[in-house]
Design an enzyme around this catalytic site. Structure first.
Site, short mmCIF file in Angstrom:
data_model
loop_
_atom_site.label_atom_id
_atom_site.label_comp_id
_atom_site.label_asym_id
_atom_site.label_seq_id
_atom_site.Cartn_x
_atom_site.Cartn_y
_atom_site.Cartn_z
CB CYS A 93 9.43 10.12 7.90
SG CYS A 93 8.79 9.69 6.37
CE LYS A 114 11.78 29.06 -26.38
NZ LYS A 114 12.41 27.97 -25.89
CB CYS A 122 4.59 12.25 6.86
SG CYS A 122 5.63 11.16 8.16
CB CYS A 151 3.76 8.64 6.83
SG CYS A 151 5.29 8.64 5.86
CE LYS A 174 8.52 27.11 -24.46
NZ LYS A 174 8.04 26.60 -23.42
CD GLU A 176 14.84 34.69 -34.68
OE1 GLU A 176 15.31 33.93 -33.95
OE2 GLU A 176 15.18 35.89 -34.92
CG ASP A 230 13.29 21.60 -27.12
OD1 ASP A 230 13.93 22.24 -26.34
OD2 ASP A 230 12.67 20.71 -27.00
CB CYS A 232 8.03 6.49 9.02
SG CYS A 232 7.04 8.10 9.15
CE1 TYR A 251 19.06 32.35 -29.66
CE2 TYR A 251 18.99 30.18 -30.95
CZ TYR A 251 19.01 31.18 -29.37
OH TYR A 251 19.09 30.09 -28.53
S1 IVH Z 1 16.47 34.67 -28.47
C1 IVH Z 1 17.14 37.82 -25.59
N1 IVH Z 1 15.74 33.03 -30.46
O1 IVH Z 1 14.86 29.89 -26.07
C2 IVH Z 1 16.62 36.61 -26.06
N2 IVH Z 1 16.01 32.34 -28.26
O2 IVH Z 1 13.53 30.94 -23.62
C3 IVH Z 1 17.50 35.57 -26.35
N3 IVH Z 1 15.84 29.54 -28.10
O3 IVH Z 1 17.79 30.37 -24.04
C4 IVH Z 1 16.77 34.22 -26.64
N4 IVH Z 1 15.46 29.47 -30.36
O4 IVH Z 1 17.92 28.73 -25.59
C5 IVH Z 1 16.00 33.26 -29.10
N5 IVH Z 1 15.21 31.70 -32.30
C6 IVH Z 1 15.52 31.79 -30.96
C7 IVH Z 1 15.44 30.61 -30.18
C8 IVH Z 1 16.07 31.01 -28.68
C9 IVH Z 1 15.54 28.78 -29.22
C10 IVH Z 1 15.97 29.42 -26.75
C11 IVH Z 1 17.17 29.89 -26.08
C12 IVH Z 1 16.80 30.89 -25.24
C13 IVH Z 1 15.25 30.05 -24.49
C14 IVH Z 1 14.62 31.40 -23.93
#
Ligand code: IVH
Length: 717
Positions: free
Chosen positions: A446, A125, A440, A416, A322, A123, A127, A419, A234
């Site tokens: 300070c 991830k 320091c 420093c 990541k 999936e 943000d 100070c 998710y």
């Molecule tokens: S699963 C037990 N799936 O990433 C696992 N997390 O570092 C629960 N996030 O807090 C998370 N997309 O905010 C999962 N497809 C995805 C995600 C996802 C974004 C975020 C989520 C979580 C963080 C984990």
């Protein structure tokens, strides 16, 4: 309404009485019933009139005046929500190898044969910020933030305004269903929002995630409603009847119930397929309408997920892969030295502002003297900077070809900069090695150290006082309002000074903004009104912290080497502040502290030194006059027949691998040892068990087989 200048003293007294009653009633409706009957503006007008009358007739200020009571509008903030199933985080993978290791680790744990298939759901991830949505009989009843994973904030009213979140589910949902996922904002909506914010002189958000988070945590749901938010499902929390037995099946069920599920999700069978998915999403990333910071892989089969379980706060069955940090080129305009709360001098590169991964970067840490020398960063250098997730931007390398001819090596200061005291590198008595950090020696004289301690005191994982950020701390420190933590809680007694200082600062800021934009300055009356509200909110936020969890309290003290984790250990061990202080101040304090699992000699000394210092004890005494650290409840022992027992596994197990057996036993509170001794309580022996059986017999330790073990821990054979 009569102008205040025309009021007689009798009229003023009567009106103050009426206002006190009326405002109290509005407060009750707002907080108690979540059902205000007047607008914010009308409410503010009432409070302002009250304040103005009081300013003219100070002798008439009533004991029950709303201006004493700081519990105004914002005081309640959000109610807490306990997550019955904790909201976990994910382990990170950065390199391809981390992913193959992840897959191999799982196969090994489960004892899968080479030919056995293992499916993953892959999936994007997202943000944003995670949220948990609770449905009862198909109706949305509660929405919460993740918080610390065990306890979040109730943001139901705000989430109701998010169009992707169904208020009533389609089809036949389970009686109880908690759907979890990500609240996010698209790039286009983010840009539009910032434009509007700028036009109205409101806060500009750094990135879509911050703006989504800021929008969801609005106290006024009407504001959230005006913010374009989205949601992808998710994961899940409590579910009364599971609609599927796989991750992909659950996502499909969510889709049919009316949720948005990310369309890019794919089921993969091998590490190669997974990595191909990663690369595809990576190339699609720039053209997606929302931010993603990686991809997530999850074991698809839920039975296997259960067997795999968790390691501390993250599941063994999932990992976040990541994307590499984003980089950009810029110029080092200056190198400045910051002095931290422990006196540490940190060099910071002041950069020509550059956008890295959607965020403008103007500073990068250079860590310490050695790091500058190693990278040979000089003022005027062209450098490559990078941001990785939430990490502070870093300088990756200097582009030597572009170094200006006059650039000279940076000379680290020996005094420093705040100070003027000597700044030295400490030498470790035991190893004789020089510390990497320059410190320091000014200690309490300070100002930088004092300010940094205060900043730390109010920071997110410490007192977390809304509206009291670094800027306000700086302002209140230079103006002498706050010298030590206790002063924060006495601000309410210095209301007039506080208002004057904030108003002055506000005027300075709007003048600055106006000058920049070439526009007229906001009329001061408007400033006064906003100041009034800000002060009110601030004092309310401070009041809300008079009672505070012991962990946060300990963390806030800024004891050297004691951060969140150690604070937690101390809180769990001592339960009360008094017990901690007594132990730390006692003669065998060091021994008592190092006896705690996870606390070593260096940390213990940091704690002891802190409590031995007279000044610290005074500051603490002042603070404890104002706040009450709450007792930490004893951690409930795991309730299982093997809790506290020492178990040894030997021979080959048939139902599970050794690793899985160990993990399960530990999850049930048992200690798993590798050899048998007189301390062993139980030996679980499979076929081909060898010398350990002899040892067990020697010490009279009970021996059982795998089936008996499974029966004992209640998972059937
Ligand atoms: S699963 C037990 N799936 O990433 C696992 N997390 O570092 C629960 N996030 O807090 C998370 N997309 O905010 C999962 N497809 C995805 C995600 C996802 C974004 C975020 C989520 C979580 C963080 C984990």
């Amino acid at each position: 309404m009569k102008p205040i200048t025309d009021l007689t003293s009798v009229e003023a007294g009567a009106e103050l009485e009426r206002l006190a009653r009326e405002i109290a009633e509005h407060d009750r409706r707002y907080h108690g019933e979540d059902a205000p009957t007047i607008s914010d503006a009308a409410y503010d007008a009432l409070r302002q009139r009250n304040a103005a009358i009081e300013a003219r007739f100070p002798e008439l200020i009533r004991p029950d005046s709303p201006s004493h009571r700081v519990g105004a509008k914002a005081s309640e903030k959000f109610a807490k929500v306990l997550h019955v199933k904790p909201m976990l985080s994910l382990d990170n993978a950065f390199a391809d190898d981390d992913v193959s290791d992840f897959v191999a680790r799982i196969r090994r744990f489960l004892g899968l044969k080479d030919e056995a298939q293992l499916a993953f759901t892959c999936e994007p991830k997202i943000d944003g910020l995670s949220a948990s949505l609770r449905y009862e009989n198909g109706v949305f009843v509660q929405g919460a933030t993740r918080g610390d994973g065990s306890e979040g904030e109730d943001i139901t009213a705000n989430l109701r305004t998010v169009k992707d979140i169904p208020l009533r589910l389609h089809g036949k949902p389970p009686e109880i269903l908690e759907v979890r996922g990500e609240v996010y904002m698209t790039h286009a909506d983010f840009a539009g929002l910032n434009k509007r914010q700028e036009a109205t002189g409101e806060k500009i958000f750094a990135n879509p995630r911050n703006s989504a988070a800021g929008s969801v945590r609005q106290l006024d749901p009407a504001i959230t409603a005006a913010r374009p938010l989205h949601f992808f499902a998710y994961a899940w929390g409590e579910v009364s009847e599971m609609p599927a037995d796989s991750q992909s099946g659950m996502l499909e069920a969510f889709r049919q119930l009316g949720f948005a599920v990310n369309p890019l999700i794919r089921r993969c069978l091998t590490a190669e397929e997974i990595l191909a998915f990663y690369r595809e999403i990576g190339s699609a990333r720039a053209s997606l309408p929302y931010d993603i910071d990686g991809v997530v892989y999850k074991v698809d089969d839920l039975d296997l997920q259960n067997r795999l379980g968790f390691v501390s706060r993250s599941p063994r069955w999932a990992i976040a892969h990541k994307f590499p940090a984003e980089q950009a080129e810029t110029v080092v305009e200056n190198i400045e030295i910051q002095v931290g709360r422990t006196g540490k001098l940190t060099p910071v590169a002041k950069l020509k502002p550059v956008t890295v991964g959607g965020v403008v970067v103007a500073n990068a840490t250079l860590h310490n003297q050695d790091e500058i020398t190693r990278k040979d960063v000089r003022i005027g250098d062209h450098v490559v900077v990078q941001r990785a997730g939430d990490v502070i931007p870093q300088i990756v390398r200097v582009i030597l070809e572009k170094r200006p001819p006059h650039a000279v090596p940076y000379e680290f200061p020996i005094l420093c900069p705040v100070c003027g005291s000597h700044a030295v590198r400490e030498v470790d008595e035991k190893t004789g090695k020089q510390d990497v950090d320059v410190r320091c020696t000014g200690g309490l004289i300070c100002a930088a150290q004092a300010v940094e301690r205060l900043r730390h005191f109010v920071s997110r994982n410490a007192f977390d006082i809304e509206g009291l950020g670094e800027k306000q701390i700086d302002l209140f420190h230079v103006t002498g309002l706050i010298k030590e933590p206790a002063d924060i809680f006495a601000l309410k007694d210095r209301l007039e000074e506080l208002k004057a200082i904030i108003l002055e600062e506000r005027k300075r800021q709007s003048a600055e903004r106006a000058a920049k934009a070439g526009k007229a300055v906001t009329p001061p009356r408007e400033d006064a009104k906003r100041t009034f509200k800000e002060v009110d909110n601030l004092l309310a936020a401070i009041e809300a912290r008079r009672k505070i969890g012991l962990e946060r309290f300990i963390n806030a003290l800024g004891i050297r080497h004691v951060g969140e984790t150690t604070a937690k250990l101390l809180a769990r061990r001592f339960h009360t502040y008094a017990a901690l202080a007594a132990a730390a101040e006692s003669e065998n304090g060091l021994a008592e502290l190092t006896a705690i699992d996870g606390i070593g000699a260096v940390v213990a000394e940091g704690i002891k030194d802190f409590f031995d210092e007279k000044h610290n004890r005074e500051v603490l005494a002042h603070l404890l006059n104002q706040v009450t650290p709450e007792e930490t409840a004893a951690v409930a022992d795991v309730d299982s027949p093997v809790a506290g027992k020492t178990v040894v596994f030997t021979g080959s197990l048939e139902k599970m691998t050794r690793q899985e057996a160990k993990a399960r036993a530990e999850a049930l509170g048992a200690k798993v040892a590798s050899s048998v001794s007189k301390k062993t309580d139980l030996v679980v022996a499979g076929p081909n068990a060898g010398s350990k059986l002899t040892e067990a017999a020697k010490h009279g330790v009970e021996v059982i087989n795998e089936e008996d073990w499974l029966r004992l821990i209640g998972s059937g054979a």
